[in-house]
Write an enzyme that holds these catalytic residues in place. Structure first.
Site, PDB file in Angstrom:
ATOM      1  CD  GLU A   1       0.712  -1.338   7.943  1.00 39.09           C
ATOM      2  OE1 GLU A   1       0.434  -0.514   8.844  1.00 39.09           O
ATOM      3  OE2 GLU A   1       1.142  -0.982   6.832  1.00 39.09           O
TER       4      GLU A   1
ATOM      5  CD  GLU B   1       8.077  -0.267   7.501  1.00 38.11           C
ATOM      6  OE1 GLU B   1       8.247   0.887   7.056  1.00 38.11           O
ATOM      7  OE2 GLU B   1       7.086  -0.951   7.215  1.00 38.11           O
TER       8      GLU B   1
ATOM      9  CE  LYS C   1       3.073  -5.690   3.987  1.00 42.98           C
ATOM     10  NZ  LYS C   1       2.622  -4.632   4.908  1.00 42.98           N
TER      11      LYS C   1
ATOM     12  CG  ASP D   1      -0.369  -0.010   2.532  1.00 38.09           C
ATOM     13  OD1 ASP D   1       0.867  -0.139   2.654  1.00 38.09           O
ATOM     14  OD2 ASP D   1      -1.124   0.091   3.521  1.00 38.09           O
ATOM     15  CB  SER D   2       4.556   1.681   0.109  1.00 38.43           C
ATOM     16  OG  SER D   2       4.824   0.542  -0.700  1.00 38.43           O
TER      17      SER D   2
ATOM     18  CG  ASP E   1       0.536  -3.954   2.158  1.00 43.90           C
ATOM     19  OD1 ASP E   1       0.692  -4.780   3.068  1.00 43.90           O
ATOM     20  OD2 ASP E   1       1.318  -3.004   1.964  1.00 43.90           O
TER      21      ASP E   1
END
Length: 193
Positions: free
Chosen positions: A109, A176, A107, A45-46, A84
């Site tokens: 978070e 991270e 993925k 999602d970056s 993501d």
């Protein structure tokens, strides 16, 4: 070259082999990464920051992740593709997480707080990669993009998160912005990649 899967990646970890993962947002780059032998490709999602010019990842939508994810997946023949799940597409409930987990692997978070979401998704047969430490979707809560896991309490919390996502069924975890010694400890303590 053979297809990378959760099983082949886990076997690589057991054998002590390096596992490569790169982030990608488009078909052409995915083809190049795949041809180069990259084991895993993350559609992050970056893309909100790198491709769309946002200041953070929060505005990225589920529909955008699906579009970018499909483009990358079409370019990968051997690489294992993980997509993501964007902000607020899984945080509300395990049911919401399962309904929105529309990829071969996703993925999420978070650590202990998303165990039930991980269980719901993996229970449906979709592999989950967890993401702990500095999680960009929560950067406001951290006061910015900062190293996580500092000090004894921070290290203990991060290790607890790692063990929790493993217990919930995640096949891998991204660490991270974590101090190197702590990252090495977490890696040794976990069975997952």
């Amino acid at each position: 070259m053979k297809q990378n899967t959760v099983v082949t990646l886990a076997a690589m970890k057991v054998r002590g082999e390096k596992i490569s993962q790169l982030t990608c947002y488009d078909y052409t780059t995915a083809c190049l990464m795949d041809q180069a032998g990259v084991n895993m490709v993350l559609v992050g999602d970056s893309l909100g920051m790198t491709m769309q010019g946002y200041a953070d990842t929060l505005p990225v939508t589920l529909e955008e992740m699906i579009l970018y994810g499909r483009s990358v997946a079409r370019g990968c023949r051997q690489a294992f593709v993980v997509v993501d799940m964007p902000f607020m597409s899984y945080q509300v409930s395990p049911q919401q997480a399962l309904a929105n987990a529309g990829a071969d692997a996703v993925k999420l978070e978070g650590g202990r707080g998303i165990q039930e979401q991980i269980r719901a998704i993996t229970g449906a047969g979709i592999p989950v990669c967890a993401h702990i430490g500095m999680t960009p979707q929560s950067y406001h809560a951290f006061g910015g993009f900062k190293v996580q896991g500092k000090g004894e309490d921070g290290a203990a919390a991060l290790l607890a998160d790692a063990l929790a996502v493993q217990a919930a069924g995640a096949f891998a975890v991204v660490l991270e912005c974590v101090p190197p010694k702590l990252a090495a400890l977490v890696t040794r303590k976990l069975d997952i990649i």
